[in-house]
Design an enzyme around this catalytic site. Structure first.
Site, PDB file in Angstrom:
ATOM      1  N   GLY A   1     -40.124 -21.732   4.326  1.00  0.00           N
ATOM      2  CA  GLY A   1     -41.391 -22.119   3.710  1.00  0.00           C
ATOM      3  C   GLY A   1     -42.582 -22.274   4.643  1.00  0.00           C
ATOM      4  O   GLY A   1     -43.634 -22.732   4.217  1.00  0.00           O
TER       5      GLY A   1
ATOM      6  N   LYS B   1     -43.718  -7.623   7.176  1.00  0.00           N
ATOM      7  CA  LYS B   1     -42.941  -7.490   8.427  1.00  0.00           C
ATOM      8  C   LYS B   1     -42.050  -6.254   8.373  1.00  0.00           C
ATOM      9  O   LYS B   1     -41.465  -5.945   7.334  1.00  0.00           O
ATOM     10  CB  LYS B   1     -42.047  -8.712   8.610  1.00  0.00           C
ATOM     11  CG  LYS B   1     -41.076  -8.537   9.786  1.00  0.00           C
ATOM     12  CD  LYS B   1     -40.449  -9.802  10.209  1.00  0.00           C
ATOM     13  CE  LYS B   1     -39.308 -10.198   9.279  1.00  0.00           C
ATOM     14  NZ  LYS B   1     -38.745 -11.486   9.697  1.00  0.00           N
TER      15      LYS B   1
ATOM     16  N   ASP C   1     -42.339 -11.565   4.622  1.00  0.00           N
ATOM     17  CA  ASP C   1     -41.630 -11.726   5.905  1.00  0.00           C
ATOM     18  C   ASP C   1     -40.145 -11.495   5.638  1.00  0.00           C
ATOM     19  O   ASP C   1     -39.297 -12.002   6.344  1.00  0.00           O
ATOM     20  CB  ASP C   1     -41.886 -13.168   6.395  1.00  0.00           C
ATOM     21  CG  ASP C   1     -41.529 -13.365   7.856  1.00  0.00           C
ATOM     22  OD1 ASP C   1     -41.482 -12.377   8.591  1.00  0.00           O
ATOM     23  OD2 ASP C   1     -41.310 -14.530   8.257  1.00  0.00           O
TER      24      ASP C   1
HETATM   25  C1  LIG Z   1     -37.328 -14.585   8.209  1.00  0.00           C
HETATM   26  S1  LIG Z   1     -37.056 -15.383   6.670  1.00  0.00           S
HETATM   27  C2  LIG Z   1     -38.682 -15.794   6.143  1.00  0.00           C
HETATM   28  C3  LIG Z   1     -39.315 -16.942   6.875  1.00  0.00           C
HETATM   29  C4  LIG Z   1     -40.556 -17.437   6.156  1.00  0.00           C
HETATM   30  N1  LIG Z   1     -41.622 -16.460   6.212  1.00  0.00           N
HETATM   31  C5  LIG Z   1     -41.078 -18.724   6.724  1.00  0.00           C
HETATM   32  O1  LIG Z   1     -42.178 -18.713   7.272  1.00  0.00           O
HETATM   33  O2  LIG Z   1     -40.417 -19.743   6.600  1.00  0.00           O
HETATM   34  C6  LIG Z   1     -36.695 -13.993   5.639  1.00  0.00           C
HETATM   35  C7  LIG Z   1     -36.314 -14.372   4.209  1.00  0.00           C
HETATM   36  O3  LIG Z   1     -36.261 -13.169   3.413  1.00  0.00           O
HETATM   37  C8  LIG Z   1     -35.321 -13.429   2.372  1.00  0.00           C
HETATM   38  N2  LIG Z   1     -34.897 -12.184   1.700  1.00  0.00           N
HETATM   39  C9  LIG Z   1     -34.163 -11.164   2.222  1.00  0.00           C
HETATM   40  N3  LIG Z   1     -33.919 -10.221   1.289  1.00  0.00           N
HETATM   41  C10 LIG Z   1     -34.536 -10.646   0.143  1.00  0.00           C
HETATM   42  C11 LIG Z   1     -34.645 -10.104  -1.175  1.00  0.00           C
HETATM   43  N4  LIG Z   1     -34.061  -8.937  -1.500  1.00  0.00           N
HETATM   44  N5  LIG Z   1     -35.345 -10.794  -2.118  1.00  0.00           N
HETATM   45  C12 LIG Z   1     -35.921 -11.994  -1.800  1.00  0.00           C
HETATM   46  N6  LIG Z   1     -35.839 -12.562  -0.563  1.00  0.00           N
HETATM   47  C13 LIG Z   1     -35.162 -11.903   0.397  1.00  0.00           C
HETATM   48  C14 LIG Z   1     -34.186 -14.123   3.122  1.00  0.00           C
HETATM   49  O4  LIG Z   1     -33.344 -14.822   2.234  1.00  0.00           O
HETATM   50  C15 LIG Z   1     -34.952 -15.029   4.098  1.00  0.00           C
HETATM   51  O5  LIG Z   1     -35.058 -16.353   3.612  1.00  0.00           O
END
Ligand SMILES: C[S@@+](CC[C@H](N)C(=O)[O-])C[C@H]1O[C@@H](n2cnc3c(N)ncnc32)[C@H](O)[C@@H]1O
Length: 306
Positions: free
Chosen positions: A81, A251, A190
């Site tokens: 978050g 990203k 992201d």
């Molecule tokens: C690097 S983290 C994001 C960090 C966030 N931007 C922050 O600032 O806290 C990437 C996120 O993308 C989510 N994610 C990956 N594939 C996804 C999908 N198909 N649909 C929704 N979320 C997805 C993962 O569960 C993960 O929580």
């Protein structure tokens, strides 16, 4: 660590989970975290992760958010978050931030969220509904019980079809198009590796490997192609839901198809920049595309036809 698992026949049992760390890589990871300036600073500023600083840098340079205008922001892959926190601090009063993540995560204050897979069409419908009807997804009631998100699985929702929230969200008498065809001002994505989860392990979608999209593997080619899939999914969301002249941040783990993705972006946006924030770790293969000023009348088919 104990984990609740469903066994054949539907029974839920508690199982002990053994996680074995290679001690030298664990030590390396811990030392890196402890010595990391951004990790320490995130704690001081009450931000949920160091990723916040990447978005701050992007916004400082490209002016994605307008502090004096109430913008509607969609944060894809929002958990835990930190980006949502930055967005909600930088948009004007009366703005809205919706986080979508495949993992369960309570959103930061002032942010709503859906636990859903962005690759599902149902998720797009829910996003549109949220922005057009202004209902609060993180209120506590029988659908959002405990977790602060609306489950996107149709069958789960239809079981709830008697309750007031279901009617509020899906009743035909509220015009879904209150804010027009393109309800969102800014989309930030992201999406990639899951954030380290410390709660919500019982949730079906977390444990169902089939639904899990990506996890950095260290194999650059694999990471790149999975990342491209998520970038394309975010771009489709932008084509369908972002308003003309709206902005998009995404990203990407770099690789062979960077140029192809950049070409697609240029068909949708007037200004496209590639940017690596200082807050990214040097060894990381991630870069960010910042695409501004969405064009009018984008033809989705044409964007994906090379
Ligand atoms: C690097 S983290 C994001 C960090 C966030 N931007 C922050 O600032 O806290 C990437 C996120 O993308 C989510 N994610 C990956 N594939 C996804 C999908 N198909 N649909 C929704 N979320 C997805 C993962 O569960 C993960 O929580």
């Amino acid at each position: 660590m104990w984990m609740r698992c469903q066994v054949p026949g539907g029974r839920v049992v508690a199982r002990k989970l053994f996680v074995r760390f290679n001690s030298s890589s664990k030590n390396r990871w811990l030392t890196r975290q402890q010595n990391d300036h951004y990790t320490r600073e995130a704690k001081i500023q009450n931000l949920r992760s160091r990723a916040a600083f990447k978005l701050m840098e992007i916004d400082d340079k490209f002016k994605i958010f307008c502090g004096n205008t109430p913008q509607r922001v969609l944060d894809l892959g929002f958990a835990p978050g930190a980006w949502s926190q930055v967005a909600s601090r930088r948009i004007g009063d009366g703005g809205m931030v919706l986080g979508v993540d495949i993992l369960p995560c309570n959103p930061p204050p002032g942010v709503s969220s859906i636990q859903a897979n962005i690759l599902s069409r149902k998720t797009h419908e829910l996003i549109r509904l949220y922005f057009s009807k202004h209902f609060k997804l993180n209120k506590h009631d029988d659908i959002h019980e405990d977790h602060g998100y609306l489950r996107h699985m149709t069958e789960e929702l239809s079981q709830e079809s008697d309750c007031e929230t279901y009617r509020e969200v899906f009743s035909p008498d509220i015009t879904p198009d209150k804010v027009g065809k393109y309800p969102i001002d800014v989309i930030i994505s992201d999406m990639y590796e899951p954030w380290p989860q410390d709660s919500g392990f019982w949730t079906n979608i977390t444990n169902a490997a089939y639904y899990r999209m990506a996890n950095t593997s260290g194999l650059a080619i694999r990471d790149h192609y999975q990342s491209i899939d998520l970038c394309d999914a975010a771009l489709v969301t932008a084509i369908d839901l972002l308003k003309p002249r709206g902005h998009f941040v995404c990203k990407l783990y770099t690789g062979k198809e960077d140029k192809l993705f950049e070409k697609r972006l240029k068909k949708v946006f007037r200004r496209v920049n590639r940017f690596k924030p200082v807050a990214c770790r040097d060894e990381s293969k991630e870069v960010y595309f910042v695409a501004r000023e969405k064009r009018h009348d984008v033809d989705k088919l044409q964007v994906f036809t090379d």
